[in-house]
Design an enzyme around this catalytic site. Structure first.
Site, PDB file in Angstrom:
ATOM      1  N   LYS A   1       0.892  -1.167   0.000  1.00  0.00           N
ATOM      2  CA  LYS A   1       0.000   0.000   0.000  1.00  0.00           C
ATOM      3  C   LYS A   1       0.930   1.217   0.000  1.00  0.00           C
ATOM      4  O   LYS A   1       1.293   1.756   1.045  1.00  0.00           O
ATOM      5  CB  LYS A   1      -0.900  -0.040   1.239  1.00  0.00           C
ATOM      6  CG  LYS A   1      -2.080   0.890   1.157  1.00  0.00           C
ATOM      7  CD  LYS A   1      -3.107   0.548   2.217  1.00  0.00           C
ATOM      8  CE  LYS A   1      -4.138   1.637   2.372  1.00  0.00           C
ATOM      9  NZ  LYS A   1      -4.934   1.883   1.174  1.00  0.00           N
TER      10      LYS A   1
HETATM   11  N1  PPE Z   1      -7.921  -1.458  -2.721  1.00  0.00           N
HETATM   12  C1  PPE Z   1      -7.278  -0.278  -2.690  1.00  0.00           C
HETATM   13  C2  PPE Z   1      -6.578   0.204  -3.896  1.00  0.00           C
HETATM   14  C3  PPE Z   1      -7.303   0.463  -1.507  1.00  0.00           C
HETATM   15  O1  PPE Z   1      -6.666   1.629  -1.454  1.00  0.00           O
HETATM   16  C4  PPE Z   1      -8.007  -0.017  -0.378  1.00  0.00           C
HETATM   17  C5  PPE Z   1      -8.051   0.782   0.896  1.00  0.00           C
HETATM   18  C6  PPE Z   1      -8.654  -1.265  -0.476  1.00  0.00           C
HETATM   19  C7  PPE Z   1      -8.582  -1.960  -1.674  1.00  0.00           C
HETATM   20  C8  PPE Z   1      -9.380  -1.876   0.688  1.00  0.00           C
HETATM   21  O2  PPE Z   1      -8.495  -2.258   1.708  1.00  0.00           O
HETATM   22  P1  PPE Z   1      -8.924  -2.306   3.234  1.00  0.00           P
HETATM   23  O3  PPE Z   1      -9.098  -0.908   3.685  1.00  0.00           O
HETATM   24  O4  PPE Z   1      -7.813  -2.999   3.911  1.00  0.00           O
HETATM   25  O5  PPE Z   1     -10.194  -3.078   3.313  1.00  0.00           O
HETATM   26  N2  PPE Z   1      -8.059   2.189   0.724  1.00  0.00           N
HETATM   27  C9  PPE Z   1      -7.761   3.071   1.845  1.00  0.00           C
HETATM   28  C10 PPE Z   1      -7.443   4.471   1.393  1.00  0.00           C
HETATM   29  C11 PPE Z   1      -8.601   5.299   0.979  1.00  0.00           C
HETATM   30  C12 PPE Z   1      -8.298   6.793   0.866  1.00  0.00           C
HETATM   31  O6  PPE Z   1      -9.171   7.473   0.357  1.00  0.00           O
HETATM   32  O7  PPE Z   1      -7.249   7.271   1.293  1.00  0.00           O
HETATM   33  C13 PPE Z   1      -8.847   3.019   2.893  1.00  0.00           C
HETATM   34  O8  PPE Z   1      -9.967   2.568   2.632  1.00  0.00           O
HETATM   35  O9  PPE Z   1      -8.570   3.447   4.012  1.00  0.00           O
END
Ligand code: PPE
Length: 308
Positions: free
Chosen positions: A160
């Site tokens: 990430k």
């Molecule tokens: N895919 C991506 C590309 C992504 O950034 C997130 C989280 C997810 C899937 C889902 O992951 P999880 O949160 O572990 O279920 N995106 C983060 C950033 C958003 C932002 O606007 O900044 C979040 O949801 O916190």
């Protein structure tokens, strides 16, 4: 209100510093090249006070992301866990979004810079729903992005990483400009990958739930939570490659993510999905999710870490 001009404290390299003083130089390496890692975590108000949801797993993913990029975080995971609890508590928050981030300092410029110091911050603020509160019930409209999601051998998307989000922002802006609420990115082979900041699930006619394999999306912690809940209530979940037309003809579709939580999708590329509103499976999993994060019903207590 600017994010730089607020009351409160931010954890910065082991110290709690006043919010407005949590600054860094314009020649900060990560600002120039995007090499950094971060997390998005949420704290919710529960019967036992404010609790951080799956704090351990988010922290482990932060360390894995750093390892992938070859960054050495100069703090132990227990210290960053403590820091996350502290920022919620010290800022007097009960429900919050937390942003731990590790970045390179200004010890050098250029791609060849050596001996860059890794700095860490953890901030927390109130951040209600990503989209409108009604969207959790009505669902959102999405469009397939003209931007391809990063190839697995370009930016190493299991991390990430800060720089990966240029791609997400381009896709999201395009979707918003066209009147939708979110983008759906396809991988370089044209298969469904994920949203700009969410994982995707569909429910097919046979009642089976599908979500793309981890080669095509971030290893979402909400994704993992939903898979576990679906299996707990006897639903079958398959991780497989999906095409965009499988989403068009799905009975239900929804996004998952820490910021977006569990978000129904009612329309994709102008096609109505299923009944055009939140479907029963989505609703059930969404309810389980909100019960879990707020510590109600038969939730998994190990997934909630009290901040005090
Ligand atoms: N895919 C991506 C590309 C992504 O950034 C997130 C989280 C997810 C899937 C889902 O992951 P999880 O949160 O572990 O279920 N995106 C983060 C950033 C958003 C932002 O606007 O900044 C979040 O949801 O916190």
């Amino acid at each position: 209100m600017s994010f730089a001009n607020r009351e409160g404290v931010i954890w910065y390299d082991g110290q709690l510093v006043p919010w407005r003083e949590a600054q860094t130089h314009v020649l900060t390496h990560t600002l120039h090249y995007g090499m950094g890692v971060f997390e998005g975590v949420r704290a919710y108000n529960t019967q036992q006070g404010s609790c951080i949801f799956r704090l351990q797993e988010h922290t482990e993913r932060l360390y894995r992301s750093a390892h992938i990029l070859g960054m050495n975080i100069p703090f132990k995971p227990e210290q960053l866990i403590e820091a996350q609890k502290q920022v919620v508590q010290e800022n007097g928050l009960t429900e919050a979004y937390l942003r731990p981030m590790c970045f390179y300092g200004s010890e050098g410029m250029g791609l060849r810079a050596e001996n860059l110091k890794v700095h860490c911050i953890v901030a927390a603020w109130e951040w209600p729903s990503y989209m409108s509160p009604e969207a959790l019930e009505k669902g959102i409209r999405i469009r397939t992005s003209s931007y391809t999601r990063h190839h697995v051998n370009i930016t190493l998307c299991k991390a990430k990483a800060n720089g990966n989000y240029m791609n997400s922002m381009l896709a999201l802006k395009e979707a918003l400009d066209s009147g939708c609420e979110e983008a759906l990115l396809l991988d370089n082979e044209g298969y469904v990958a994920e949203g700009s900041g969410e994982n995707i699930f569909i429910v097919k006619e046979d009642g089976v739930i599908y979500t793309p394999e981890l080669t095509s999306c971030l290893e979402g912690i909400t994704r993992d939570t939903i898979i576990r809940f679906a299996r707990d209530i006897g639903l079958e979940v398959r991780e497989k490659r999906l095409t965009r037309d499988e989403v068009y003809i799905a009975r239900e579709a929804f996004f998952t993510g820490t910021a977006a939580e569990v978000m129904p999708i009612r329309e994709h590329d102008g096609r109505i999905i299923g009944s055009g509103k939140r479907g029963p499976v989505t609703e059930q999993l969404q309810t389980m999710y909100f019960n879990q994060v707020r510590g109600k019903g038969e939730s998994i207590p190990e997934w909630l870490t009290p901040v005090t």
